[in-house]
Design a protein around this motif. Structure first.
Motif, PDB file in Angstrom:
ATOM      1  N   TRP A   1     -16.903   8.956  -3.925  1.00 28.55           N
ATOM      2  CA  TRP A   1     -16.194   7.690  -4.092  1.00 28.55           C
ATOM      3  C   TRP A   1     -14.741   7.977  -4.432  1.00 28.55           C
ATOM      4  CZ3 TRP A   1     -19.050   2.903  -4.353  1.00 28.55           C
ATOM      5  CH2 TRP A   1     -20.442   3.071  -4.279  1.00 28.55           C
ATOM      6  N   GLN A   2     -13.844   7.234  -3.815  1.00 28.65           N
ATOM      7  CA  GLN A   2     -12.417   7.339  -4.134  1.00 28.65           C
ATOM      8  C   GLN A   2     -11.904   5.991  -4.603  1.00 28.65           C
ATOM      9  OE1 GLN A   2      -9.236   9.556  -1.718  1.00 28.65           O
ATOM     10  NE2 GLN A   2      -8.826   7.411  -1.190  1.00 28.65           N
ATOM     11  N   VAL A   3     -11.195   6.001  -5.712  1.00 27.89           N
ATOM     12  CA  VAL A   3     -10.554   4.805  -6.255  1.00 27.89           C
ATOM     13  C   VAL A   3      -9.059   5.082  -6.317  1.00 27.89           C
ATOM     14  CG1 VAL A   3     -10.326   3.263  -8.250  1.00 27.89           C
ATOM     15  CG2 VAL A   3     -12.581   4.149  -7.602  1.00 27.89           C
ATOM     16  N   VAL A   4      -8.270   4.259  -5.642  1.00 28.15           N
ATOM     17  CA  VAL A   4      -6.814   4.403  -5.659  1.00 28.15           C
ATOM     18  C   VAL A   4      -6.235   3.263  -6.477  1.00 28.15           C
ATOM     19  CG1 VAL A   4      -4.701   4.502  -4.294  1.00 28.15           C
ATOM     20  CG2 VAL A   4      -6.816   5.523  -3.401  1.00 28.15           C
ATOM     21  N   LEU A   5      -5.545   3.601  -7.548  1.00 29.83           N
ATOM     22  CA  LEU A   5      -4.886   2.633  -8.424  1.00 29.83           C
ATOM     23  C   LEU A   5      -3.400   2.645  -8.116  1.00 29.83           C
ATOM     24  CD1 LEU A   5      -6.607   3.812 -11.730  1.00 29.83           C
ATOM     25  CD2 LEU A   5      -7.335   1.912 -10.278  1.00 29.83           C
ATOM     26  N   ALA A   6      -2.796   1.476  -8.013  1.00 26.19           N
ATOM     27  CA  ALA A   6      -1.384   1.432  -7.630  1.00 26.19           C
ATOM     28  C   ALA A   6      -0.674   0.271  -8.304  1.00 26.19           C
ATOM     29  CB  ALA A   6      -1.241   1.307  -6.115  1.00 26.19           C
ATOM     30  N   ARG A   7       0.608   0.444  -8.412  1.00 22.88           N
ATOM     31  CA  ARG A   7       1.496  -0.646  -8.805  1.00 22.88           C
ATOM     32  C   ARG A   7       2.491  -0.847  -7.681  1.00 22.88           C
ATOM     33  NH1 ARG A   7       5.796  -0.457 -13.850  1.00 22.88           N
ATOM     34  NH2 ARG A   7       7.022  -2.274 -13.267  1.00 22.88           N
ATOM     35  N   PRO A   8       2.490  -2.016  -7.045  1.00 28.53           N
ATOM     36  CA  PRO A   8       3.401  -2.222  -5.920  1.00 28.53           C
ATOM     37  C   PRO A   8       4.824  -2.478  -6.392  1.00 28.53           C
ATOM     38  CG  PRO A   8       2.213  -4.232  -6.376  1.00 28.53           C
ATOM     39  CD  PRO A   8       1.659  -3.193  -7.311  1.00 28.53           C
ATOM     40  N   GLN A   9       5.765  -2.207  -5.525  1.00 30.89           N
ATOM     41  CA  GLN A   9       7.130  -2.628  -5.803  1.00 30.89           C
ATOM     42  C   GLN A   9       7.221  -4.140  -5.700  1.00 30.89           C
ATOM     43  OE1 GLN A   9      10.032  -0.535  -3.430  1.00 30.89           O
ATOM     44  NE2 GLN A   9       9.016   1.434  -3.693  1.00 30.89           N
TER      45      GLN A   9
END
Length: 286
Positions: free
Chosen positions: A131-139
């Motif tokens: 399982w892959q979880v990608v956490l991000a904060r967009p511009q």
């Protein structure tokens, strides 16, 4: 018995948005996103330290389809997908057979990342038992406009959501009447967003101990019912709404037929952890 009802919904969470990618069934992704948002919605003990609740994460298909490798390759893949990330972190675990087991593994190993208030969006993918979880904060979007225009766009999207029946977690809501804009509730929402941004916190209770009911009353709104959704880090109206619709509690506020009015706003402070803070205030006057 008092007629007022306060909905202290766990802070900013897409029931209405299904994530799909080559390696994961949409239901698996939805379940894991919901479990992650439930985890973030309450205070946790992480590595022996207490961590405050964080805003929910809005699911994004572009993050779900991202195969994280080297930093340069990942950045190139993000650019091709049209995703402008201010920050990003990928988590991978192998072995879990279902979303619940994956959440247990991720929560035990990566609690710091899962509770990081700087992240606002998430993508989940699965290949076999990895399982892959990608956490991000967009511009931030370049066309956010002023807070009143964004607030009215939020109203339009809320009314769009209320136009059809919707499932919020385990509850199903019928279509509900449209809400109308209320300037006093908008001022209340703006004030709370500004306070969170300037004082760098995230919560329904402000640093003076007030809640949405006391804040609306202080602005002169005589309410019979009152509720609030908050979010942090989402770079656009669309992203903020996706986050709220991904949370059963926030979704329930949006679909609640007892509310008749809405005010909404955002506020920005680059010095804060999340950068941008969103508030919706729902009301029904006496």
């Amino acid at each position: 018995m008092p007629t007022s009802i306060f909905h202290p919904v766990a802070c900013l969470l897409g029931v209405g948005l299904l994530i799909g990618s080559a390696g994961v069934h949409a239901d698996d992704a939805d379940v894991l996103v919901s479990l992650i948002n439930d985890y973030r919605s309450s205070a946790q003990t992480c590595n022996g330290a207490s961590v405050e609740a964080a805003g929910p994460l809005a699911p994004d298909e572009r993050l779900a389809g991202l195969q994280v490798s080297s930093g340069a390759q990942t950045q190139a893949d993000l650019q091709r997908a049209g995703y402008r990330a201010a920050s990003l972190q990928a988590i991978a675990v192998s072995g879990p057979k279902n979303a619940e087991a994956a959440m247990m593994a991720i929560g035990s190993r990566y609690c710091s990342a899962l509770t990081d208030a700087r992240f606002a969006e998430v993508g989940v993918s699965r290949r076999g038992d990895t399982w892959q979880v990608v956490l991000a904060r967009p511009q931030l979007s370049s066309d956010l406009g002023d807070w009143q225009a964004a607030g009215r766009e939020l109203l339009a999207q809320v009314n769009g959501a209320r136009a059809a029946s919707r499932r919020c977690g385990k509850r199903t809501f019928d279509a509900a009447p449209e809400l109308t804009w209320n300037a006093v509730l908008a001022t209340t929402a703006r004030g709370h967003s500004e306070d969170m941004a300037k004082q760098n916190y995230f919560g329904h209770q402000d640093l003076d101990g007030g809640n949405v009911g006391t804040r609306a009353s202080a602005q002169g709104y005589r309410w019979g019912r009152i509720g609030e959704n908050i979010a942090a880090g989402q770079g656009s109206v669309k992203q903020a709404m996706a986050g709220w619709l991904a949370s059963p509690g926030h979704c329930a506020n949006i679909m609640n037929p007892d509310f008749t009015e809405l005010g909404a706003a955002f506020a920005i402070d680059p010095r804060s952890d999340a950068g941008i803070y969103w508030t919706q205030v729902f009301g029904k006057p006496r």
